[in-house]
Design a protein around this motif. Structure first.
Motif, mmCIF file in Angstrom:
data_model
loop_
_atom_site.group_PDB
_atom_site.id
_atom_site.type_symbol
_atom_site.label_atom_id
_atom_site.label_comp_id
_atom_site.label_asym_id
_atom_site.label_seq_id
_atom_site.Cartn_x
_atom_site.Cartn_y
_atom_site.Cartn_z
ATOM 1 N N SER A 165 -5.966 -29.496 26.959
ATOM 2 C CA SER A 165 -4.764 -29.618 27.500
ATOM 3 C C SER A 165 -4.327 -28.059 28.062
ATOM 4 C CB SER A 165 -3.517 -30.025 27.026
ATOM 5 O OG SER A 165 -2.275 -30.034 27.516
ATOM 6 N N HIS A 166 -3.879 -27.962 29.391
ATOM 7 C CA HIS A 166 -3.643 -26.755 29.811
ATOM 8 C C HIS A 166 -2.200 -26.648 30.491
ATOM 9 C CE1 HIS A 166 -7.577 -24.893 30.367
ATOM 10 N NE2 HIS A 166 -7.986 -26.147 30.807
ATOM 11 N N LYS A 167 -1.537 -27.833 30.552
ATOM 12 C CA LYS A 167 -0.028 -27.815 30.766
ATOM 13 C C LYS A 167 0.197 -29.236 30.209
ATOM 14 C CE LYS A 167 3.360 -28.440 34.346
ATOM 15 N NZ LYS A 167 3.420 -28.636 35.803
ATOM 16 N N ASN A 168 1.529 -29.194 29.394
ATOM 17 C CA ASN A 168 2.084 -30.459 29.051
ATOM 18 C C ASN A 168 3.492 -30.423 28.806
ATOM 19 O OD1 ASN A 168 2.243 -33.049 27.778
ATOM 20 N ND2 ASN A 168 0.724 -32.663 26.227
ATOM 21 N N ARG A 169 4.108 -31.222 29.474
ATOM 22 C CA ARG A 169 5.564 -31.268 29.382
ATOM 23 C C ARG A 169 6.264 -32.114 28.413
ATOM 24 N NH1 ARG A 169 7.027 -31.788 35.921
ATOM 25 N NH2 ARG A 169 6.754 -29.654 36.293
ATOM 26 N N PHE A 170 5.218 -32.687 27.592
ATOM 27 C CA PHE A 170 5.681 -33.505 26.330
ATOM 28 C C PHE A 170 4.787 -33.357 25.098
ATOM 29 C CE2 PHE A 170 5.717 -36.059 30.460
ATOM 30 C CZ PHE A 170 6.943 -35.763 30.812
ATOM 31 N N GLY A 171 4.329 -32.389 25.210
ATOM 32 C CA GLY A 171 3.794 -31.815 23.843
ATOM 33 C C GLY A 171 3.190 -30.530 23.779
ATOM 34 N N ALA A 172 2.329 -30.269 22.750
ATOM 35 C CA ALA A 172 1.616 -28.737 22.624
ATOM 36 C C ALA A 172 0.609 -28.501 23.569
ATOM 37 C CB ALA A 172 1.245 -28.640 21.471
#
Length: 455
Positions: free
Chosen positions: A254-261
């Motif tokens: 993941s490189h971008k996640n508004r709902f997690g790490a």
């Protein structure tokens, strides 16, 4: 009829310019500025702007403690590794972008997820690159249930949104965003303007309808997502499926996640029946031989929310060239040059006339600075032609003055190493545990000299 306006946007950084130019003045890249067509402003928005926003709904200003905190239920995708990378599952109303090299397994993974979800909720799989027969043949080859998943072959974003309003799916897949086109934009599919507008409309549709949209994205030769940089800004989550061409293992990061790490890592294996989860990735990356070899050491890195044991190999050999080579696979090249200088200054070992090759086994990309101490010990082992103990595990960050700096989650790293049978560990002094794992000898060190003496 309102006249359409045009703008010139850089595909790398998203900067806008009044006219075309060969080099972007923001990111200094060449030939990345292209023309996009802007939709004309509607009369309603223009009248509202000059009439004091008359007729618009007035939003109420609230403080943070007045906002109702409602827990949004997540959708289980059926893959624990995918749910971990996404932060716990699929969030309704989110737009997720999945990128990867050709043949990495993006469509295969999403097809498995959608066939599993189709038995529990309404789903819609939109394919623009493949025919419906090709997707059905793949599902048959993988042995997936084909009686519930709804399929659509379409590339028009307006038509996709129209069908989705009638079908009311909970999860929808767009394969891929590069072949989708918007009727109002007068450019070819895959261009900067088309990808930008298509992603914006699909993201807006996901927010309004509360549907999860999974978009497949292509990557460039540099391994980054193709299209404008604003594509990664408008979506909620960006993940990349990567894997070496000669390996059956795939890593989902993941490189971008508004709902997690961010920087979570999921590991999959490509098999004859599709993508399989790897519940214990450390066992894969630790496939070492029975014989002790020089330049090999096991380190504990931290990926997202869990520790990961990875083998690091180093080879130091006398160079016949005027400028010895420095080659790294899986590590940052500048970090190697920095650590070689520290080893010379504070370890008393000169490698200016040696070729240095460093490799992280398993194709893992290590960005954690806790690999510094393990890299130095592997270099010393190869340079002195003395193998390190097989039961030894190492982690720690090395500073420019030769000090061994602490790293986060030291206790969890030692516990993970003890599970895999390691009995000795060289760790920073600040990471020494109050209660060492049973059967493990922990050697805390403060300086590089102490780490070398501990060997």
């Amino acid at each position: 009829m309102a006249k359409s306006k045009t703008a010139f946007v850089c595909g790398e950084c998203g900067a806008e310019f009044p006219r075309w130019q060969g080099q972007c003045s923001e990111c200094k890249e060449w030939n990345t500025v292209s023309e996009i067509r802007l939709a004309p402003a509607t009369s309603s928005s223009r009248n509202a702007r000059f009439s004091g926003y008359a007729g618009l709904q007035e939003n109420k200003v609230q403080t943070l403690n007045e906002i109702a905190m409602t827990e949004i239920p997540r959708i289980d995708s059926g893959f624990r590794e995918l749910d971990r990378v996404l932060g716990g599952g699929l969030v309704p109303g989110s737009a997720i972008l999945i990128g990867g090299n050709p043949g990495a397994g993006k469509s295969t993974l999403l097809l498995q997820v959608m066939c599993g979800l189709a038995g529990r909720m309404k789903t819609l799989y939109v394919t623009g690159e493949e025919s419906l027969q090709q997707v059905a043949m793949r599902a048959q080859r993988l042995g997936l249930p084909r009686d519930r998943l709804r399929m659509l072959s379409e590339t028009s974003v307006e038509q996709i949104c129209h069908v989705a309003r009638e079908e009311q799916p909970a999860v929808m897949v767009i394969d891929s965003i590069q072949v989708m086109h918007v009727a109002d934009v007068q450019s070819a599919p895959g261009s900067v303007s088309q990808v930008r507008e298509a992603a914006a409309q699909l993201t807006r549709f996901a927010k309004q309808q509360g549907v999860v949209i999974l978009m497949v994205g292509h990557v460039t030769k540099d391994g980054t997502l193709a299209g404008p940089k604003v594509l990664e800004h408008c979506i909620d989550c960006s993940v990349l499926l990567d894997g070496a061409a000669d390996s059956r293992f795939r890593t989902l990061r993941s490189h971008k996640n508004r709902f997690g790490a961010v920087n979570e890592l999921g590991v999959f294996a490509m098999t004859e029946i599709g993508m399989k989860e790897v519940s214990n990735p450390s066992a894969i990356f630790l496939s070492r031989g029975e014989e002790q070899v020089t330049g090999s050491v096991v380190m504990v890195i931290w990926e997202g929310t869990r520790p990961l044991l990875v083998e690091l190999q180093a080879l130091v050999d006398y160079s016949q060239l005027a400028n010895p080579r420095r080659v790294t696979v899986g590590l940052e090249h500048n970090r190697l040059a920095l650590l070689l200088a520290v080893l010379h200054r504070h370890g008393g070992m000169q490698m200016a006339d040696q070729d240095v090759f460093v490799n992280v086994v398993g194709g893992v990309r290590v960005e954690d600075t806790s690999a510094d101490l393990a890299l130095l010990l592997a270099l010393v082992s190869s340079f002195r032609d003395r193998p390190l103990p097989k039961e030894l595990v190492v982690f720690g960050e090395v500073g420019l003055s030769g000090e061994i700096r602490p790293v986060p989650s030291g206790q969890e790293r030692l516990t993970e190493a003890a599970k895999h049978g390691f009995t000795r560990a060289i760790v920073p002094w600040a990471n020494r545990p109050k209660h060492a794992p049973e059967g493990m000898e922990v050697i805390p060190v403060k300086k590089l000299e102490e780490a070398l003496a501990a060997l």
